[in-house]
Design a protein around this motif. Structure first.
Motif, PDB file in Angstrom:
ATOM      1  N   PRO A   1      -7.207  50.875  -5.851  1.00 35.84           N
ATOM      2  CA  PRO A   1      -7.196  52.312  -5.592  1.00 35.84           C
ATOM      3  C   PRO A   1      -7.343  52.599  -4.106  1.00 35.84           C
ATOM      4  O   PRO A   1      -7.711  51.714  -3.316  1.00 35.84           O
ATOM      5  CB  PRO A   1      -8.418  52.809  -6.368  1.00 35.84           C
ATOM      6  N   ASN A   2      -7.052  53.818  -3.721  1.00 31.87           N
ATOM      7  CA  ASN A   2      -7.184  54.231  -2.336  1.00 31.87           C
ATOM      8  C   ASN A   2      -8.642  54.102  -1.905  1.00 31.87           C
ATOM      9  O   ASN A   2      -9.503  54.860  -2.355  1.00 31.87           O
ATOM     10  CB  ASN A   2      -6.698  55.676  -2.166  1.00 31.87           C
ATOM     11  N   THR A   3      -8.936  53.115  -1.075  1.00 29.96           N
ATOM     12  CA  THR A   3     -10.311  52.832  -0.659  1.00 29.96           C
ATOM     13  C   THR A   3     -10.334  52.550   0.843  1.00 29.96           C
ATOM     14  O   THR A   3      -9.744  51.565   1.295  1.00 29.96           O
ATOM     15  CB  THR A   3     -10.882  51.607  -1.407  1.00 29.96           C
ATOM     16  N   PRO A   4     -10.989  53.373   1.632  1.00 30.58           N
ATOM     17  CA  PRO A   4     -11.051  53.107   3.073  1.00 30.58           C
ATOM     18  C   PRO A   4     -11.877  51.864   3.372  1.00 30.58           C
ATOM     19  O   PRO A   4     -12.798  51.518   2.626  1.00 30.58           O
ATOM     20  CB  PRO A   4     -11.711  54.368   3.638  1.00 30.58           C
ATOM     21  N   GLY A   5     -11.554  51.198   4.460  1.00 30.70           N
ATOM     22  CA  GLY A   5     -12.290  49.991   4.825  1.00 30.70           C
ATOM     23  C   GLY A   5     -12.336  49.787   6.317  1.00 30.70           C
ATOM     24  O   GLY A   5     -11.510  50.312   7.073  1.00 30.70           O
ATOM     25  N   ILE A   6     -13.315  49.027   6.751  1.00 30.70           N
ATOM     26  CA  ILE A   6     -13.435  48.637   8.165  1.00 30.70           C
ATOM     27  C   ILE A   6     -14.183  47.317   8.234  1.00 30.70           C
ATOM     28  O   ILE A   6     -15.034  47.022   7.373  1.00 30.70           O
ATOM     29  CB  ILE A   6     -14.162  49.713   9.006  1.00 30.70           C
ATOM     30  N   GLY A   7     -13.860  46.494   9.230  1.00 28.95           N
ATOM     31  CA  GLY A   7     -14.556  45.224   9.380  1.00 28.95           C
ATOM     32  C   GLY A   7     -14.264  44.577  10.709  1.00 28.95           C
ATOM     33  O   GLY A   7     -13.563  45.128  11.563  1.00 28.95           O
ATOM     34  N   PHE A   8     -14.815  43.398  10.893  1.00 25.91           N
ATOM     35  CA  PHE A   8     -14.533  42.600  12.088  1.00 25.91           C
ATOM     36  C   PHE A   8     -14.704  41.138  11.734  1.00 25.91           C
ATOM     37  O   PHE A   8     -15.283  40.779  10.705  1.00 25.91           O
ATOM     38  CB  PHE A   8     -15.456  42.968  13.260  1.00 25.91           C
ATOM     39  N   ALA A   9     -14.205  40.275  12.596  1.00 23.51           N
ATOM     40  CA  ALA A   9     -14.409  38.831  12.466  1.00 23.51           C
ATOM     41  C   ALA A   9     -14.666  38.239  13.836  1.00 23.51           C
ATOM     42  O   ALA A   9     -14.089  38.693  14.833  1.00 23.51           O
ATOM     43  CB  ALA A   9     -13.197  38.168  11.818  1.00 23.51           C
ATOM     44  N   MET A  10     -15.539  37.243  13.883  1.00 17.63           N
ATOM     45  CA  MET A  10     -15.802  36.534  15.134  1.00 17.63           C
ATOM     46  C   MET A  10     -15.641  35.037  14.897  1.00 17.63           C
ATOM     47  O   MET A  10     -16.039  34.514  13.851  1.00 17.63           O
ATOM     48  CB  MET A  10     -17.200  36.843  15.682  1.00 17.63           C
ATOM     49  N   GLY A  11     -15.044  34.364  15.861  1.00 17.39           N
ATOM     50  CA  GLY A  11     -14.904  32.925  15.785  1.00 17.39           C
ATOM     51  C   GLY A  11     -16.203  32.242  16.174  1.00 17.39           C
ATOM     52  O   GLY A  11     -16.755  32.521  17.247  1.00 17.39           O
ATOM     53  N   LEU A  12     -16.702  31.365  15.315  1.00 13.45           N
ATOM     54  CA  LEU A  12     -17.973  30.699  15.617  1.00 13.45           C
ATOM     55  C   LEU A  12     -17.822  29.680  16.741  1.00 13.45           C
ATOM     56  O   LEU A  12     -18.755  29.468  17.523  1.00 13.45           O
ATOM     57  CB  LEU A  12     -18.522  30.040  14.353  1.00 13.45           C
ATOM     58  N   GLU A  13     -16.653  29.048  16.829  1.00 11.25           N
ATOM     59  CA  GLU A  13     -16.430  28.127  17.955  1.00 11.25           C
ATOM     60  C   GLU A  13     -16.533  28.864  19.280  1.00 11.25           C
ATOM     61  O   GLU A  13     -17.155  28.386  20.235  1.00 11.25           O
ATOM     62  CB  GLU A  13     -15.055  27.455  17.836  1.00 11.25           C
ATOM     63  N   ARG A  14     -15.926  30.044  19.341  1.00 15.07           N
ATOM     64  CA  ARG A  14     -15.939  30.817  20.581  1.00 15.07           C
ATOM     65  C   ARG A  14     -17.330  31.385  20.860  1.00 15.07           C
ATOM     66  O   ARG A  14     -17.740  31.521  22.018  1.00 15.07           O
ATOM     67  CB  ARG A  14     -14.896  31.926  20.522  1.00 15.07           C
ATOM     68  N   LEU A  15     -18.062  31.708  19.815  1.00 10.46           N
ATOM     69  CA  LEU A  15     -19.441  32.161  19.992  1.00 10.46           C
ATOM     70  C   LEU A  15     -20.282  31.070  20.642  1.00 10.46           C
ATOM     71  O   LEU A  15     -21.031  31.322  21.603  1.00 10.46           O
ATOM     72  CB  LEU A  15     -20.025  32.555  18.638  1.00 10.46           C
ATOM     73  N   LEU A  16     -20.158  29.838  20.169  1.00 11.66           N
ATOM     74  CA  LEU A  16     -20.912  28.730  20.759  1.00 11.66           C
ATOM     75  C   LEU A  16     -20.458  28.443  22.180  1.00 11.66           C
ATOM     76  O   LEU A  16     -21.267  28.077  23.042  1.00 11.66           O
ATOM     77  CB  LEU A  16     -20.779  27.490  19.874  1.00 11.66           C
ATOM     78  N   MET A  17     -19.158  28.613  22.447  1.00 10.60           N
ATOM     79  CA  MET A  17     -18.664  28.473  23.820  1.00 10.60           C
ATOM     80  C   MET A  17     -19.314  29.503  24.742  1.00 10.60           C
ATOM     81  O   MET A  17     -19.705  29.187  25.883  1.00 10.60           O
ATOM     82  CB  MET A  17     -17.140  28.659  23.860  1.00 10.60           C
ATOM     83  N   ALA A  18     -19.436  30.742  24.271  1.00  9.88           N
ATOM     84  CA  ALA A  18     -20.051  31.798  25.079  1.00  9.88           C
ATOM     85  C   ALA A  18     -21.525  31.507  25.333  1.00  9.88           C
ATOM     86  O   ALA A  18     -22.039  31.756  26.435  1.00  9.88           O
ATOM     87  CB  ALA A  18     -19.880  33.147  24.382  1.00  9.88           C
ATOM     88  N   ILE A  19     -22.201  30.971  24.322  1.00 14.37           N
ATOM     89  CA  ILE A  19     -23.605  30.590  24.489  1.00 14.37           C
ATOM     90  C   ILE A  19     -23.732  29.524  25.576  1.00 14.37           C
ATOM     91  O   ILE A  19     -24.616  29.589  26.443  1.00 14.37           O
ATOM     92  CB  ILE A  19     -24.176  30.101  23.145  1.00 14.37           C
ATOM     93  N   ASP A  20     -22.832  28.546  25.562  1.00 12.68           N
ATOM     94  CA  ASP A  20     -22.854  27.498  26.586  1.00 12.68           C
ATOM     95  C   ASP A  20     -22.512  28.061  27.958  1.00 12.68           C
ATOM     96  O   ASP A  20     -23.104  27.664  28.978  1.00 12.68           O
ATOM     97  CB  ASP A  20     -21.873  26.383  26.218  1.00 12.68           C
ATOM     98  N   ALA A  21     -21.531  28.989  28.008  1.00 11.80           N
ATOM     99  CA  ALA A  21     -21.101  29.560  29.296  1.00 11.80           C
ATOM    100  C   ALA A  21     -22.235  30.330  29.969  1.00 11.80           C
ATOM    101  O   ALA A  21     -22.308  30.379  31.199  1.00 11.80           O
ATOM    102  CB  ALA A  21     -19.895  30.479  29.088  1.00 11.80           C
ATOM    103  N   GLU A  22     -23.124  30.906  29.164  1.00 13.12           N
ATOM    104  CA  GLU A  22     -24.260  31.639  29.736  1.00 13.12           C
ATOM    105  C   GLU A  22     -25.515  30.772  29.815  1.00 13.12           C
ATOM    106  O   GLU A  22     -26.609  31.271  30.075  1.00 13.12           O
ATOM    107  CB  GLU A  22     -24.530  32.904  28.924  1.00 13.12           C
ATOM    108  N   ASN A  23     -25.345  29.456  29.584  1.00  9.10           N
ATOM    109  CA  ASN A  23     -26.444  28.487  29.703  1.00  9.10           C
ATOM    110  C   ASN A  23     -27.660  28.873  28.856  1.00  9.10           C
ATOM    111  O   ASN A  23     -28.814  28.762  29.290  1.00  9.10           O
ATOM    112  CB  ASN A  23     -26.861  28.325  31.167  1.00  9.10           C
ATOM    113  N   ILE A  24     -27.394  29.322  27.636  1.00 12.58           N
ATOM    114  CA  ILE A  24     -28.472  29.707  26.729  1.00 12.58           C
ATOM    115  C   ILE A  24     -28.910  28.489  25.918  1.00 12.58           C
ATOM    116  O   ILE A  24     -28.082  27.817  25.304  1.00 12.58           O
ATOM    117  CB  ILE A  24     -27.998  30.830  25.776  1.00 12.58           C
ATOM    118  N   LYS A  25     -30.176  28.208  25.949  1.00 11.41           N
ATOM    119  CA  LYS A  25     -30.729  27.097  25.181  1.00 11.41           C
ATOM    120  C   LYS A  25     -31.274  27.636  23.858  1.00 11.41           C
ATOM    121  O   LYS A  25     -32.235  28.397  23.835  1.00 11.41           O
ATOM    122  CB  LYS A  25     -31.847  26.392  25.966  1.00 11.41           C
TER     123      LYS A  25
END
Length: 429
Positions: free
Chosen positions: A299-323
C-alpha cells in the motif's frame, strides 16, 4: 585454481573483528535509544525486487549486480543494497498493519556489488542502515539524519559535513526533469555513453555522473530547488528547521541526487573532511522514498532511511586517529602443572566460564614458564595456578598480574572469589 580471497573481498581477522564488534555495539545502542528494532533479511532476493525497487536506470542494476539462475530457472540476485529488501519484507509480512506506527527498523547487512575495488569500497561490503516506514512527517526526516550524525559523533568523529538537498515531489521532479532534458540535449554528443542513456531514462542522474562532473553544462544545470512546488518547498523548510533546532549544521547542494531511482523530497549525505581520508569522502547517504512500497506491491506507505558503509566508517576513525576503547585482555589464565592437576583444571575452567568468568588455559603441554608467557600475551588480569601441592591442600594460587600479589584460595571458594574480583559480586554458581 586460486587459493586467495576473491578480488574485492577481504578477511576480517580476530583483532580487527574486535573493532567491528565495538562499533556495531555502539550503533545498536543508539538505535535502541531511538527505539528502532533490528530486521534481518535473506542474502539474496528475486532479481525483480531490485529491478523495480532500485531502478532499471541505475548503475547498480545495469552493471553491478551478482545475478544467477537457480535450478528452478528463477532469477536471483545477491542483495546489492538494503532498502529494497527491507521494504519487500515490510510488504510481504504486512508490517504496515502493525498497531505501532511508523515502523522503525535498523539492519546490518553484507552486500554485493560488482564494481572496481578501491579503498573502502569492496565487492562484498558491510552496511548499517535504518528505515522508517509509515510517516510523512518532516520531523522523521530530521530524526533519521540526527540518528546518523549521532552514530558518528559517539564514535568520536568530528571532521564531518552534512550535505542536504530536496528532490521534491512527483510534480516538482517532472518539471525539473523537463528542464534538465532541455538543458543537456544540446550537449548530448559530448556526454558519456551512460549519460546519453540517462538523458531519456532519468536525466536527474546526470548530475551524479563522475565522468561528466567537470563538463561546463553541469555548472549551469537547472537546480531542483528552483522547481519545488509550494508543498515540496514547505516540506524542505520544515526539515531544515528541525535540524536547526537540534543544532545539527548542514550545507545545501542542489546537485546532490543520490544514485538510486526511488528517492524524493529529502536527500542527504554525510562526508568526512579528515585530512588524508581519500578522494571518495562520502560516509553515509539516504533520503525519503515515498512510493517505493507501492512499487513492490504494498500500500501507499511513505518511507525514509539511510545506509553507511562500515568499512568507510572504520577508515574515518583511523583518519582521525581515534583509539577505540577495546579491552583485548582476558580475565584469567589457568596454569595446571601435572597430569592430575590438568584434569582438575578442565573442570574448574568450565565452572568459572559458566559463572561469567572469561578464562583460557594451556592446550600444548607447555612448562610453567611458557604458560606464564602465554598469559602475558593474552594480557590476563589474573593467573590461577594449580599443581600437586595445591591439590593436596585443596587450594589454588591466584596471582594478580597487575600488582604481582598472590593469594591462596580454597577450591570451593574459587568461583565466588573471582566473581568478587572481576564482576564486583557473586552470581549463581
Amino acid at each position: 585454481m586460486s587459493m586467495r580471497a576473491p578480488r574485492g573481498t577481504a578477511d576480517i581477522l580476530p583483532n580487527e573483528v574486535k573493532r567491528w564488534q565495538y562499533v556495531e555495539s555502539i550503533l545498536k545502542d543508539i538505535c535502541d535509544r531511538f527505539n528502532y528494532d533490528e530486521i534481518r533479511t535473506p542474502l539474496f532476493e528475486h532479481t525483480e525486487v531490485f529491478q523495480r525497487g532500485v531502478g532499471d536506470s541505475t548503475d547498480i542494476v545495469q552493471k553491478e549486480m551478482y545475478t544467477f539462475e537457480d535450478r528452478g530457472g528463477r532469477s536471483l540476485t545477491l542483495r546489492p543494497e538494503g532498502t529494497a529488501t527491507v521494504v519487500r519484507a515490510f510488504v510481504e509480512n504486512k508490517l504496515y498493519g502493525s498497531p505501532i506506527q511508523p515502523v522503525k527498523l535498523f539492519y546490518f547487512m553484507q552486500l554485493f556489488r560488482y564494481e572496481r575495488p578501491q579503498q573502502g569500497r569492496m565487492r562484498q561490503l558491510n552496511q548499517f542502515g535504518v528505515e522508517v516506514l509509515g510517516s510523512a512527517d518532516p520531523s522523521v526526516d530530521a530524526e533519521v539524519i540526527a540518528l546518523a550524525m549521532t552514530c558518528y559523533k559517539e564514535l568520536g568523529l568530528s571532521s564531518l559535513k552534512l550535505v542536504l538537498n530536496s528532490l521534491g515531489d512527483k510534480e516538482s521532479r517532472q518539471n525539473h526533469r523537463k528542464a534538465l532534458v532541455e538543458h543537456f540535449s544540446p550537449y548530448k554528443d559530448e556526454l558519456c555513453s551512460d549519460c546519453q542513456k540517462r538523458l531519456n531514462q532519468n536525466p536527474l542522474r546526470i548530475l551524479d555522473c563522475k565522468t561528466d562532473r567537470d563538463h561546463p553544462a553541469m555548472k549551469t544545470a537547472p537546480s531542483i530547488l528552483d522547481y519545488l512546488n509550494e508543498y515540496s518547498e514547505q516540506y524542505f523548510n520544515q526539515v531544515k528547521a528541525y535540524l536547526d533546532m537540534m543544532e545539527i549544521p548542514y550545507v545545501l547542494d542542489q546537485n546532490l541526487v543520490r544514485g538510486l531511482d526511488y528517492y524524493n523530497h529529502t536527500a542527504f549525505e554525510i562526508m568526512s573532511e579528515a585530512e588524508g581520508f581519500g578522494a571518495i569522502t562520502t560516509l553515509a547517504g539516504g533520503g525519503r522514498y515515498n512510493g517505493l512500497t507501492e512499487e513492490l506491491g504494498g500500500p501507499n506507505t511513505p518511507g525514509i532511511g539511510f545506509a553507511m558503509g562500515l568499512e568507510r566508517l572504520l577508515m574515518a576513525i583511523d583518519a582521525e586517529n581515534i583509539k577505540l576503547p577495546i579491552d583485548s585482555s582476558v580475565d584469567c589464565f589457568f596454569i595446571a602443572v601435572g597430569e592430575t592437576a590438568e584434569k582438575q583444571a578442565s573442570e574448574l575452567v568450565h565452572k568459572l566460564r559458566v559463572n561469567g568468568i572469561q578464562v583460557d588455559k594451556d592446550y600444548q603441554g607447555r612448562k610453567m614458564k611458557a604458560q606464564f608467557k602465554a598469559a602475558d600475551r593474552l594480557k590476563a588480569k589474573y593467573v590461577i595456578i594449580l599443581g600437586d601441592n595445591e591439590l593436596e591442600d585443596d587450594i589454588v594460587n591466584v596471582k594478580n598480574m597487575k600488582t604481582g600479589d598472590q593469594t591462596e584460595v580454597p577450591l570451593t571458594d574459587l568461583v565466588k572469589t573471582m566473581q568478587a574480583e572481576l564482576l564486583g559480586g557473586s552470581q549463581n554458581e
